[in-house]
Design an enzyme around this catalytic site. Structure first.
Site, mmCIF file in Angstrom:
data_model
loop_
_atom_site.group_PDB
_atom_site.id
_atom_site.type_symbol
_atom_site.label_atom_id
_atom_site.label_comp_id
_atom_site.label_asym_id
_atom_site.label_seq_id
_atom_site.Cartn_x
_atom_site.Cartn_y
_atom_site.Cartn_z
ATOM 1 C CB CYS A 35 -2.811 -0.412 5.728
ATOM 2 S SG CYS A 35 -3.887 -0.240 4.362
ATOM 3 C CD GLN B 289 -8.214 -4.409 -3.798
ATOM 4 O OE1 GLN B 289 -7.804 -4.501 -2.934
ATOM 5 N NE2 GLN B 289 -9.056 -5.068 -4.576
ATOM 6 C CB CYS C 262 -0.983 0.090 1.294
ATOM 7 S SG CYS C 262 -1.699 1.615 1.657
ATOM 8 C CD GLU C 263 -0.178 5.328 -3.947
ATOM 9 O OE1 GLU C 263 -0.841 5.974 -4.076
ATOM 10 O OE2 GLU C 263 0.301 4.944 -4.922
ATOM 11 C CG HIS C 264 -2.607 5.732 1.164
ATOM 12 N ND1 HIS C 264 -3.703 5.080 0.651
ATOM 13 C CD2 HIS C 264 -2.216 6.592 -0.080
ATOM 14 C CE1 HIS C 264 -4.298 5.484 -0.549
ATOM 15 N NE2 HIS C 264 -3.348 6.444 -0.841
ATOM 16 C CG HIS C 265 -0.816 3.055 6.276
ATOM 17 N ND1 HIS C 265 -1.983 3.106 5.526
ATOM 18 C CD2 HIS C 265 -0.772 4.076 7.060
ATOM 19 C CE1 HIS C 265 -2.809 4.140 6.008
ATOM 20 N NE2 HIS C 265 -2.048 4.728 7.165
ATOM 21 C CG HIS D 186 -5.797 -3.528 1.479
ATOM 22 N ND1 HIS D 186 -5.224 -2.578 0.496
ATOM 23 C CD2 HIS D 186 -6.702 -4.129 0.591
ATOM 24 C CE1 HIS D 186 -5.722 -2.628 -0.473
ATOM 25 N NE2 HIS D 186 -6.740 -3.627 -0.787
#
Length: 235
Positions: free
Chosen positions: A194, A164, A123-126, A192
């Site tokens: 996260c 995703q 995941c690019e956020h976390h 996910h």
């Protein structure tokens, strides 16, 4: 607990009916550079391996660890080596994977479906893993691509920082652009971490995304047949 995310589509534009229909027939606006070439630009400066290992050393200090203790002495090196493997998709070219096709199809004119392609992405956020299965179908025009190539294509995009939704759109766009089939269908189901091991901590929550182009987008019966084949139990 399942989460359903509807198919990615462009917003409906205002204008004459003919203009609206034309816009609806176009794929989502994706820069071809992001799904047809390697993501690493040779002109972009990158930190050295020593600098990357130093960053891991700093993070170990940040969480309160002692990076000099026996169990952590080699951790910075191991983490960077793991990153080289987990994010190798940045150095691979999706178009090259789909480049070789075969014409001996005996006039086959139905879609080709590969389901249950397992993948792991980040995941690019976390920068935490999400993992699951991709189901991919396309209706070829005269020539077909090797079955393993669609799995390789999935891995190339998955081994980058992702959402995703974006992963689903990139796979469909690459197949659509390179193979130019009559239609493409992609569905991804994933968990996910996260969401499952931090934050709301909802273990077992599955996210679904889908993307349809061409005949799959325009023909609800073909969408239904694709989804039915994806969901049917294996014998």
């Amino acid at each position: 607990m399942d989460t359903l995310i509807k198919t990615l589509r462009t917003n409906k534009p205002e204008g004459k009916p003919s203009e609206t229909k034309l816009a609806a027939e176009r794929s989502a606006e994706l820069d071809p550079a992001e799904f047809l070439a390697a993501a690493v630009r040779p002109d972009r400066p990158r930190p050295s391996r020593a600098e990357a290992e130093a960053a891991v050393y700093t993070l170990l200090n940040y969480i309160g660890e002692d990076p000099t203790r026996e169990g952590l002495i080699d951790t910075p090196r191991r983490v960077v080596e793991a990153y080289d493997e987990l994010f190798q998709g940045y150095h691979q070219c999706p178009a090259e994977v789909l480049d070789r096709t075969f014409g001996e199809t005996a006039g086959y004119d139905d879609f080709v479906l590969i389901r249950d392609i397992e993948f792991t992405s980040q995941c690019e956020h976390h920068m935490m893993p999400f993992y699951g299965k991709a189901h991919i179908a396309y209706t070829p025009v005269e020539r077909v691509v090797g079955l393993s190539k669609l799995a390789r294509l999935t891995d190339i995009f998955a081994r980058r920082l992702q959402t995703q939704e974006h992963l689903t759109a990139q796979i469909a766009a690459a197949i659509d652009e390179v193979l130019k089939p009559r239609g493409v269908a992609v569905m991804i189901e994933a968990e996910h971490t996260c969401m499952s091991v931090r934050g709301v901590a909802k273990h077992g929550a599955i996210t679904f995304t889908s993307r349809f182009t061409g005949m799959f987008r325009d023909n609800p019966a073909e969408q239904s047949r694709f989804l039915s084949m994806v969901r049917s139990p294996l014998r």
